[in-house]
Design an enzyme around this catalytic site. Structure first.
Site, short mmCIF file in Angstrom:
data_model
loop_
_atom_site.label_atom_id
_atom_site.label_comp_id
_atom_site.label_asym_id
_atom_site.label_seq_id
_atom_site.Cartn_x
_atom_site.Cartn_y
_atom_site.Cartn_z
N ASP A 174 -6.33 -9.81 1.29
CA ASP A 174 -5.13 -9.83 2.12
C ASP A 174 -5.23 -8.88 3.30
O ASP A 174 -4.97 -9.27 4.44
CB ASP A 174 -3.90 -9.46 1.28
CG ASP A 174 -3.51 -10.56 0.31
OD1 ASP A 174 -4.32 -11.49 0.09
OD2 ASP A 174 -2.40 -10.50 -0.24
N ARG A 230 4.17 5.52 -2.10
CA ARG A 230 4.33 5.00 -0.74
C ARG A 230 4.53 6.08 0.31
O ARG A 230 3.95 6.00 1.41
CB ARG A 230 5.48 3.99 -0.69
CG ARG A 230 5.28 2.76 -1.59
CD ARG A 230 3.88 2.29 -1.61
NE ARG A 230 3.68 1.00 -2.25
CZ ARG A 230 2.49 0.50 -2.52
NH1 ARG A 230 1.38 1.19 -2.25
NH2 ARG A 230 2.37 -0.69 -3.08
N ASP A 274 8.35 -2.46 -1.09
CA ASP A 274 7.33 -1.62 -0.47
C ASP A 274 7.39 -1.62 1.04
O ASP A 274 7.14 -0.61 1.68
CB ASP A 274 5.94 -2.04 -0.97
CG ASP A 274 5.69 -1.55 -2.38
OD1 ASP A 274 6.31 -0.53 -2.77
OD2 ASP A 274 4.92 -2.20 -3.11
N SER A 322 0.57 -10.30 -9.49
CA SER A 322 0.19 -9.36 -8.46
C SER A 322 0.28 -7.95 -9.02
O SER A 322 1.17 -7.66 -9.82
CB SER A 322 1.16 -9.55 -7.29
OG SER A 322 1.28 -8.38 -6.55
#
Lengths: 407, 407, 407, 407
Positions: free
Chosen positions: B17, B99, B128, B182
């Site tokens: 990705d 994050r 996210d 995922s």
């Protein structure tokens, strides 16, 4: 002991301590004693208590033995579990939640029999004296309260037994010595504290546990259970509808088998000290997990987060004995208002001390989870990803203005 | 895509990705791409990423591969665990807490290389994107943000792979089909969501778990572990001092072995939908339990209860991406101020998915538990039980005034 | 503008802006427009609006002009005042509280006339767009929402007027130029913002005020007013029972005369920016003060302190447009549960901008103030001062244990 | 009175009550008395106190008269005002905030002179006994506390005066009768309660006020004042830098002239009863308003809202005497962390009892208000109105999912 008492309602278990209290009240206060024994699911046969009270000279019409199990679970345990209440992150409040019901019934009996006082057998260091008495005073501001453990001279085991013997109170052989710890039990839990448990570094000895099997001895195969909820309360297990008390009884059996619900805790008492206790809450531990599970699917985020923020306060109020207080009622009103849509089914896995939610489903009328919206697959326009940009931009605006300043 | 971008720092994993994103940025924006790859303990070899970035035409001095593990645990994970933070009662915030550090380092690199934009590979439905971008904007209010998943036309797997092939991006065989779910991983946790996990009634298949052994396969004998804390942070395991990242690594190994830290959750995303995820936080689950254990002995009641009330808000802020916000910093200041005396040792029992505190001790300089005061035995005057009467009476006074009114 | 709209309900004031919107919806969307005009006590004659709508081609049965004043005060203003709600310490939420009622009625009309969309005239920078639309979506998740100010090209005054003239919309002479500020009014308040008010260092010019006399011009003699409350709501002024809207109208007159309720505020909008506004809430300012006054006498401490802690959140929810949210309803349930006994009379002094509670009394069935208990004189045993020692000792216990440690 | 006391530090005002206490301690406890008199700005000459103490036989080196005004304002009043603390919505905590400083200095002196006890003259019904004693115990867990009003037999005015005369304590003529009310004063406020103020329906008679002119007698012309703040604290008035105590003194003069800061309140005491008091806080009322004014411009929304939610708890802690508690320190840490950027200037209008913020400005390094963003005029792209749509859509998502269910 200065006050003149006419008639007192005693919370009476029939055990040695409250038997001594019964006699002591008769002797010291020269008053008539009314006994009240509640079945809250502590797992003891209560009829023998009648004979003991009679032997102590209590009139038949002054011996109250009430089965309060359904009321206990329906009006106290379930409302509390709607809040997912835990005290200090861990304790399921099994003792705390039983006290207000005892207080309430005791005051009702006092009014029925025209008593001017109530008495309890809780000690002067614990929380229970506070819980009983805040309940009493809140429900009858003019009641007199007698707390023998704070008053009398029988402060050692030997003096207590001496008094018992002097007054023909039978003392079972195994009660002659000091118990290695003290317990409280009801349908929700059993707690143990004191003596052998007082060193918080020492692991709780296995013989202390009475309501749960050791996880190491539990079945090697997990067991799956399904629970149905309606409007926030559990109503059925594996498809079988059960009354509140029967449901909790069934959960207790499941929890016992799988060693679920043991807790070793050092907690902060309302009276200001830390104490170490051991709790077993087999069914309640399953119920808490299941309730959170069904809320995950059926409770709105705003409601859930507000509940989570209010919960510690709510738990503290119950712990501190403030069930019958306006602020507990306010929080209950808020919590209850959130539960209308908490209806559905949870699937749980029980295994060697653990309970895990592994599935939850709800009718479309209650389900807030939308696979259409959340899916990684094509969502056919259910959610426009471009909305996220504006959402982020405006949430970021104040931070950007702040960042501009602080650079 | 209207804005003119000169140079962009991409959060780059080296996977398919972000490799496509790298190329797409070069092609669509015609800009120079700087790659940033963080080692947060996700358990992958990162050096191969360098080659991939070089192959994509990124200049050597524009390839950043940073080992952030110690910083991650010391400055993000540990502060969060001081708060006993859990989101919606259960989630240990493993993704959320990583994050802000990525955002921070990405902005730092942007300033170092003179980039005017940053980009990330998070989708438009998740949390996210919010966490990354609130971090970016908070740290650099004028930075431009590119979120390809919200912009581009590569909305299906096949189009993504088509683009990859058209641009000579190698596609591993097992990446051709859709992944069945995922994942995100770092030293604190692994999360999985999507696809096979989207039906919240279906139990998570065993193959989804990667960080924990199945509790049913875990050792039949419990393992005892001792952890030392200083000022709220864990510093040693079984007497061996360890750096923050090494300590968490060790806890992860212990947790893995004993099947600790699995969580199947339906949660509320900040973007407004419910989603179902599976989390594995082996070491973190042990750490949370241990931290609560040492606080039991060393944290004052007032501080603990205030912490418990503030915690849900604190957890929500981290979940929502507001680590770099004044209100998170305010709460952190409050939490940190409570931890000065949280020093001592906890003894834990690990067994088939469970972690239980079975003992805790602390030096007299930190211990708030007083056996002298709490004891069932004679306390030599450490506590005067008669004080309880006044305490109860004054706590009851308002309730009595209220009760007098409502009768 | 991509979506196909069949029929839209517009919140229509009859002023230039919403007249332009009406036409623009007909032109741009080619849809049928239904107008809805609410009388919330903004103090304007609403019948002329009918003619304007007719002139614009709206069918008679599609013109809704509703007097919502009683509903507004009874179901929105009064519940909010039970909470003593103020936003950011000062703002009485006069605009915020009107929006949900407009949204609700607008959606009802949409369902009555079979409309698939609603539209409003709020701008893209303000809070009102959020309040309207969260109301719409909450009450009808599938409704389409048109917010012309975020869509159209009429972004300057001159283009707006050009459009009006091109479509035969009459433009009053004094509307040709830009207004020096923008206002919103209803029975609770008038707000003004923008233009001449944008510099927060400049004092608000006197001509901005329309609902209150200048305190300097107010009577030199104070006026005393008595207000009766029942169960948390005001029911009478100076002994005269009044309906909610009439009561607020009367308070507004009193407040106007004495220059009460002016507020110059820089506030934080939900959309992320700070803005400066001027508010006049004459009657509401008196009502807030009076409600606090009666609560002082009749509300329990636990309830009052919990209310005070919940209030900022409650006010924020209303400000942010979340009236129709589960969490606002939860808080309302908590607040309402506290108000059963809030019944009595308050005496107020109004003087040159100030409102002061100078007396409060309540029937013995509601009064929690006990002169017997509090008196400096001999209290005949109503309170035992020795109880205070135990109360203090146990409250101090944890601090002493802490102090022993930290020395 | 059972405990043997060697030396006691008495909080001594030199008035009749504490003079009697001094003698009573000498007589009843047979102990040495050390006197401590604090200048907290109560506005009385304190040197004469020395002579009185000497006459009572206190050794010169045991007479402590300390000017604590700057410490009081800097370390107690200012930190509290950073929180905008008000108790029960209205009370500025003028008495509460002075008690911890007295306790602290009294314990320091006890350690200096080797005293084993402290004593105070607060009564057994009030809050001050709690505040003093929680302070004492928190700072020295082993100190002995003597509270004569809870112990002695001098429970009526006449017996007190009899004792005074029997021990050659001079009794001023105007102290022979009962005072019509009781007062407490310091640099922040004067409070009055008891006797003539006990009926909460009766307006406070004018002669009770001593620190503020009657608003009706205040100047007919408003006065404008500018105050500068740095990092949350006031530092200058009308451009003149002033020390904390001098600044508050100046504000008190301004407030007195304009009749600002009178409060008639029925409040809930920590000891469980409601009481009615009258407070005058002239300078503090101005300071609170000004601090909110500068925060409007310089404090982030997230920080402000969190502060507003924490404030009632913080105020309650101070009211209850828990200044020296971990939870107050936690909240202080949170509050202080928010004030770094609270720097700028506020313009206030004082007029006949009212104080209004009419302007505020801040350096670009502190100002969070952006005219560019908020303007009704063309904002040159500072804010993209289309972002609002996504913002609203995602905020609405959960409500839409909920609405879909409940229809």
């Amino acid at each position: 002991m200065a006050e003149k008492i006419k008639r007192v309602v005693l919370a009476y278990s029939g055990g040695l301590d409250t038997s001594v209290i019964l006699k002591w009240l008769q002797v010291e206060y020269g008053c008539e004693v009314v006994t009240f024994t509640a079945d809250l699911g502590q797992g003891e046969e209560l009829e023998p208590v009648r004979g003991k009270a009679q032997m102590a000279g209590v009139k038949d019409e002054h011996i109250f033995i009430d089965d309060l199990r359904e009321e206990f679970v329906r009006d106290y345990v379930f409302p509390m579990f709607r809040a997912n209440a835990v005290y200090e992150g861990l304790y399921l409040l099994g003792t705390s939640i039983a006290r207000p019901l005892i207080s309430k019934r005791q005051i009702e009996i006092a009014h029925e029999v025209g008593a001017d006082a109530v008495a309890h057998g809780a000690t002067g260091k614990g929380n229970d004296q506070v819980r009983f008495e805040l309940g009493y005073y809140g429900l009858d501001p003019d009641i007199k309260v007698i707390a023998p453990w704070r008053e009398w001279e029988l402060t050692s085991r030997s003096r207590l037994i001496e008094f018992a013997e002097a007054h023909q109170i039978p003392v079972a052989k195994d009660k002659r010595g000091e118990a290695p710890f003290s317990t409280d039990a009801n349908l929700l839990h059993t707690s143990s504290e004191g003596k052998v448990l007082e060193d918080p570094w020492e692991e709780t000895p296995d013989y202390v546990y009475s309501r749960t099997d050791n996880p190491e001895d539990a079945p090697d195969t997990p067991e799956y259970v399904e629970m149905d909820f309606e409007h926030g309360d559990a109503v059925a297990i594996n498809g079988v509808a059960l009354s509140p008390a029967n449901l909790l009884t069934k959960l207790n059996a499941l929890g016992k088998t799988h060693g679920i619900g043991r807790l070793d805790l050092v907690e902060n008492r309302f009276v200001g000290m830390k104490s170490r206790g051991m709790y077993e809450t087999p069914g309640g531990t399953i119920l808490l997990s299941a309730h959170r599970g069904i809320e995950q699917l059926t409770l709105d985020r705003g409601a859930m987060h507000l509940k989570d923020e209010l919960m510690p306060r709510y738990a503290e109020l119950i712990y501190n004995g403030l069930w019958f207080s306006p602020e507990r009622e306010m929080l209950q009103a808020a919590i209850d208002s959130s539960q209308a849509g908490v209806t559905g089914t949870v699937r749980l896995k029980l295994y060697k001390g653990s309970v895990d939610v592994v599935g939850r489903k709800a009718d479309v009328a209650y389900n807030l989870y939308s696979q259409d919206v959340v899916t990684f697959e094509d969502d056919a326009g259910a959610y426009d990803q471009r909305d996220a940009e504006g959402f982020i931009k405006l949430n970021a605006l104040r931070l950007r203005l702040l960042g501009r300043r602080t650079r």
